[in-house]
Design a protein around this motif. Structure first.
Motif, PDB file in Angstrom:
ATOM      1  N   ASN A  23       0.383  -1.111   0.113  1.00 40.02           N
ATOM      2  CA  ASN A  23      -0.366  -0.192  -0.204  1.00 40.02           C
ATOM      3  C   ASN A  23       1.144   1.127  -0.043  1.00 40.02           C
ATOM      4  N   ILE A  24       1.870   1.160   0.460  1.00 46.11           N
ATOM      5  CA  ILE A  24       3.077   2.241   0.609  1.00 46.11           C
ATOM      6  C   ILE A  24       3.357   3.011  -0.486  1.00 46.11           C
ATOM      7  N   ALA A  25       3.973   1.511  -0.970  1.00 54.07           N
ATOM      8  CA  ALA A  25       4.419   1.728  -2.778  1.00 54.07           C
ATOM      9  C   ALA A  25       3.408   2.425  -3.442  1.00 54.07           C
ATOM     10  N   ASN A  26       1.863   1.832  -3.545  1.00 50.71           N
ATOM     11  CA  ASN A  26       1.181   2.376  -4.141  1.00 50.71           C
ATOM     12  C   ASN A  26       0.846   3.766  -3.741  1.00 50.71           C
ATOM     13  N   MET A  27       0.973   4.498  -2.523  1.00 47.32           N
ATOM     14  CA  MET A  27       1.025   5.981  -2.528  1.00 47.32           C
ATOM     15  C   MET A  27       2.212   6.695  -2.653  1.00 47.32           C
ATOM     16  N   GLY A  28       3.171   6.003  -2.933  1.00 49.79           N
ATOM     17  CA  GLY A  28       4.359   6.583  -3.143  1.00 49.79           C
ATOM     18  C   GLY A  28       4.778   7.773  -2.473  1.00 49.79           C
ATOM     19  N   ALA A  29       4.506   7.524  -1.259  1.00 50.02           N
ATOM     20  CA  ALA A  29       5.105   9.137  -0.641  1.00 50.02           C
ATOM     21  C   ALA A  29       6.778   9.392  -0.752  1.00 50.02           C
ATOM     22  N   GLY A  30       7.738   8.367  -0.652  1.00 49.97           N
ATOM     23  CA  GLY A  30       8.427   9.735  -1.536  1.00 49.97           C
ATOM     24  C   GLY A  30       9.122   9.821  -2.886  1.00 49.97           C
ATOM     25  N   LEU A  31       8.231   9.506  -3.700  1.00 55.10           N
ATOM     26  CA  LEU A  31       8.106  10.625  -5.136  1.00 55.10           C
ATOM     27  C   LEU A  31       7.543  11.163  -4.854  1.00 55.10           C
ATOM     28  N   ALA A  32       6.476  11.727  -4.174  1.00 62.87           N
ATOM     29  CA  ALA A  32       5.409  12.692  -3.868  1.00 62.87           C
ATOM     30  C   ALA A  32       5.892  14.476  -3.270  1.00 62.87           C
ATOM     31  N   ILE A  33       7.358  13.580  -2.085  1.00 61.50           N
ATOM     32  CA  ILE A  33       7.574  14.440  -2.112  1.00 61.50           C
ATOM     33  C   ILE A  33       9.380  15.123  -2.955  1.00 61.50           C
ATOM     34  N   PHE A  34       9.099  14.586  -3.615  1.00 63.10           N
ATOM     35  CA  PHE A  34      10.767  14.721  -4.695  1.00 63.10           C
ATOM     36  C   PHE A  34      10.502  15.630  -5.747  1.00 63.10           C
ATOM     37  N   THR A  35       9.759  15.390  -6.837  1.00 64.04           N
ATOM     38  CA  THR A  35       9.216  16.451  -7.691  1.00 64.04           C
ATOM     39  C   THR A  35       7.491  16.291  -8.426  1.00 64.04           C
ATOM     40  N   GLY A  36       6.643  15.217  -7.389  1.00 65.80           N
ATOM     41  CA  GLY A  36       5.471  15.350  -7.659  1.00 65.80           C
ATOM     42  C   GLY A  36       4.784  16.116  -7.363  1.00 65.80           C
ATOM     43  N   ILE A  37       5.136  16.743  -6.419  1.00 65.79           N
ATOM     44  CA  ILE A  37       4.132  18.759  -6.033  1.00 65.79           C
ATOM     45  C   ILE A  37       4.623  18.936  -6.276  1.00 65.79           C
ATOM     46  N   SER A  38       5.800  19.386  -4.770  1.00 62.67           N
ATOM     47  CA  SER A  38       5.898  20.907  -4.885  1.00 62.67           C
ATOM     48  C   SER A  38       6.271  22.139  -6.187  1.00 62.67           C
ATOM     49  N   PRO A  39       6.675  21.951  -7.186  1.00 58.19           N
ATOM     50  CA  PRO A  39       6.835  22.132  -7.919  1.00 58.19           C
ATOM     51  C   PRO A  39       5.709  23.072  -8.794  1.00 58.19           C
ATOM     52  N   TYR A  40       4.366  22.715  -8.423  1.00 61.17           N
ATOM     53  CA  TYR A  40       3.312  23.111  -8.575  1.00 61.17           C
ATOM     54  C   TYR A  40       2.841  23.892  -7.831  1.00 61.17           C
ATOM     55  N   ILE A  41       3.096  24.075  -6.392  1.00 61.30           N
ATOM     56  CA  ILE A  41       2.346  25.378  -5.097  1.00 61.30           C
ATOM     57  C   ILE A  41       2.018  26.389  -5.980  1.00 61.30           C
ATOM     58  N   VAL A  42       1.372  27.349  -5.656  1.00 55.62           N
ATOM     59  CA  VAL A  42       0.273  28.181  -5.890  1.00 55.62           C
ATOM     60  C   VAL A  42       0.856  29.012  -4.478  1.00 55.62           C
ATOM     61  N   LYS A  43       0.430  30.531  -4.751  1.00 55.95           N
ATOM     62  CA  LYS A  43       1.091  31.734  -3.892  1.00 55.95           C
ATOM     63  C   LYS A  43      -0.092  30.926  -2.884  1.00 55.95           C
ATOM     64  N   GLY A  44       0.483  30.759  -1.434  1.00 52.44           N
ATOM     65  CA  GLY A  44      -0.574  30.977   0.349  1.00 52.44           C
ATOM     66  C   GLY A  44      -0.589  29.610   0.454  1.00 52.44           C
ATOM     67  N   ALA A  45      -0.533  28.272  -0.648  1.00 57.33           N
ATOM     68  CA  ALA A  45      -0.396  26.919  -0.440  1.00 57.33           C
ATOM     69  C   ALA A  45       0.367  26.331   0.944  1.00 57.33           C
ATOM     70  N   VAL A  46      -0.317  26.037   1.931  1.00 56.82           N
ATOM     71  CA  VAL A  46       1.188  25.139   2.402  1.00 56.82           C
ATOM     72  C   VAL A  46       0.895  23.766   2.811  1.00 56.82           C
ATOM     73  N   LEU A  47       2.270  23.245   2.111  1.00 58.18           N
ATOM     74  CA  LEU A  47       1.901  21.963   1.638  1.00 58.18           C
ATOM     75  C   LEU A  47       1.908  21.291   2.892  1.00 58.18           C
ATOM     76  N   TRP A  48       2.595  21.163   3.510  1.00 55.20           N
ATOM     77  CA  TRP A  48       1.714  20.250   4.880  1.00 55.20           C
ATOM     78  C   TRP A  48       0.455  20.016   5.704  1.00 55.20           C
ATOM     79  N   LEU A  49       0.300  21.705   4.780  1.00 59.21           N
ATOM     80  CA  LEU A  49      -1.317  21.499   5.822  1.00 59.21           C
ATOM     81  C   LEU A  49      -2.286  21.123   4.472  1.00 59.21           C
ATOM     82  N   ALA A  50      -1.742  20.575   3.378  1.00 57.11           N
ATOM     83  CA  ALA A  50      -2.424  20.219   2.172  1.00 57.11           C
ATOM     84  C   ALA A  50      -2.484  19.025   2.360  1.00 57.11           C
ATOM     85  N   SER A  51      -1.231  18.632   2.945  1.00 57.20           N
ATOM     86  CA  SER A  51      -1.356  16.692   2.852  1.00 57.20           C
ATOM     87  C   SER A  51      -2.179  16.559   4.189  1.00 57.20           C
TER      88      SER A  51
END
Length: 505
Positions: A23-51
């Motif tokens: 299940n953990i591999a299915n969700m790919g947490a390590g890749l999410a904190i690589f380049t999966g999400i952070s390059p798409y951040i928008v102003k005012g978004a707090v990533l840890w809170l969004a998670s």
């Protein structure tokens, strides 16, 4: 040796840890904190809170899958639930579509594992002024997104990725238990490395800016002045579909092998434990970067993709041995995903074959109780999709359209849960989870067809390669179902009767 049932031959090889790791591999947490999400951040978004918010919003889906797996733990997981508890035809068509939605994802993981290897070589080579590593990064393990990449380099990447996938397939064919053990070993290394990386970043919070300055200088990164909110609830909520689509909604791995899970505890807790660990592995890294770098600093550097949790942790590690350990754990995340995929896809194919949707050869096991032909089909299909990045850049973007199909599938699973919860026993918790999950999938469906991130729209216009990809998978399901039904009717077998009972077990 304990068999699932006499007519299947599958063996209960999976422990709670094995199922949780799938299940953990299915969700790919390590890749999410690589380049999966952070390059798409928008102003005012707090990533840890969004998670954190995304996890809470998707908890009903976690509960729904947990209710289902406890009641019906069969090979094929949600395909069985959908075909038995909603509708046989819909379950067959969408089950096939979802299953063949997997090899493109695994192919992308195999192909873009090169990006992770390239990052590790480039960051360690640059920080330690080792030209040999930089030459290797630039000539062999090139970034697949690089427009200057040559065909020869792409073919080399294809060959390396195919060899890695072939080794994982071979291990599973030799002995299924080894396949589970490989997933758990890779997962342990990946998770341990992620935790070590968290500790490294956490230790350096107090003097983060001075210590990260060398990394920024070496990679010619300059943080720009940030003007805007450091927290916006709408912006933070805007990031929820990113976290959901990249990580939190992918729950089918444990259920797909649930007939092979050895213990009742493994059945009950593999999904929730995997989801909780994924929450930890995604939220804490983004939180550490937030308190270490500050909002504006991170916001200006995240879009570069060079600046991410993994590259920062390697830069702050302080010695080369620790840098390599963190780097290898990042690479292991990619192979962790491939290793889980080999197991899970074969179980779906096994279930289809058991229901006579697929030829019976795909549910045939070798002496080690491995569905060898299902694995070989996985290998062949993945090799085809692995060639897509070589043939067409637009084809690569189209492969990212696997998320809209999964959203439609999960909406149907939610409907199946609601219908099942109203049958016989009173399953109020399951009904509530189903309704909330269905509502969330409607929201995700809207996002999928309005946000370019999901691969079916581009520059405000329909992205036809992505739409064609989704429709072709559904079409594949329809063709296979109709052909199988007609073929079996000529033999005096009505495959729709399969859906009146619960197997495959």
């Amino acid at each position: 040796m304990q068999f699932v049932r006499n007519s299947s031959g599958l063996v209960k090889n999976a422990s709670l840890t094995d199922a949780m790791m799938l299940n953990i591999a299915n969700m790919g947490a390590g890749l999410a904190i690589f380049t999966g999400i952070s390059p798409y951040i928008v102003k005012g978004a707090v990533l840890w809170l969004a998670s954190l918010i995304t996890f809470l919003i998707t908890l009903p889906l976690v509960f729904l899958y947990t209710f289902f797996i406890i009641e019906i733990h069969r090979t094929g997981g949600d395909y069985v639930w959908l075909s038995r508890k909603l509708n046989g035809k819909i379950g067959s068509i969408m089950g096939i579509a979802l299953a063949f939605n997997m090899p493109p994802y695994f192919a992308l993981s195999a192909f873009f594992s090169v990006a992770a290897i390239n990052t590790v070589l480039e960051v360690i080579g640059t920080l330690n002024h080792e030209k040999a590593l930089l030459n290797l990064a630039n000539t062999v393990f090139v970034n697949p997104y690089c427009p200057s990449i040559t065909l020869t380099q792409e073919i080399l990447i294809y060959i390396l990725a195919a060899i890695a996938f072939a080794i994982i397939i071979g291990i599973n064919i030799l002995k299924p238990k080894w396949g589970f053990s490989l997933v758990t070993a890779l997962g342990t290394l990946a998770i341990l490395g992620t935790i070590v990386a968290m500790i490294v970043v956490g230790i350096n919070v107090s003097d983060f800016h001075s210590k990260i300055s060398t990394f920024l200088a070496d990679f010619d990164l300059t943080p720009s002045t940030y003007t805007g909110p450091t927290f916006s609830l709408p912006a933070t909520i805007y990031m929820i579909p990113y976290f959901a689509s990249f990580a939190y909604i992918w729950l089918y791995a444990g259920p797909a092998v649930s007939a092979e899970i050895k213990s009742e505890r493994g059945i009950k807790y593999n999904i929730i434990l995997g989801s909780l660990l994924t929450l930890f592995l995604i939220t804490v890294p983004f939180y550490l970067l937030c308190i270490a770098g500050g909002y504006g600093f991170n916001f200006s550097l995240f879009p570069t993709a060079t600046y991410n949790f993994w590259s920062v942790a390697i830069a702050l590690a302080g010695n080369q041995a620790l840098q390599w350990f963190i780097g290898i754990s990042l690479i292991s995340w990619e192979f962790f995903v491939m290793a889980f995929g080999v197991i899970v896809f074969a179980r779906y194919v096994f279930a289809f074959s058991f229901d006579r949707l697929f030829p019976e050869i795909f549910s045939r096991l070798n002496r080690s109780s491995s569905p060898v032909y299902a694995h070989l089909l996985d290998f062949a299909v993945t090799l085809v999709f692995l060639a897509v990045p070589i043939i067409s850049p637009e084809g690569v973007q189209a492969l990212y359209s696997y998320t809209p199909l999964a959203i439609a599938y999960l909406f149907l699973v939610s409907l199946a849960g609601a219908k099942f919860s109203l049958e016989g026993k009173k399953r109020i918790g399951m009904l509530i989870s189903s309704v909330i999950s269905a509502a969330f999938m409607i929201f995700m469906g809207y996002e999928a067809f309005t946000n370019p991130y999901f691969g079916v729209i581009s520059n405000g216009q329909p992205f036809w390669p992505g739409i064609a990809y989704v429709l072709s998978l559904i079409g594949l399901g329809i063709v296979i179902y109709v052909a199988s039904k007609e073929y079996n009717l000529r033999r005096g077998i009505n495959i729709d009767l399969n859906y009146k009972e619960i197997p495959p077990e």
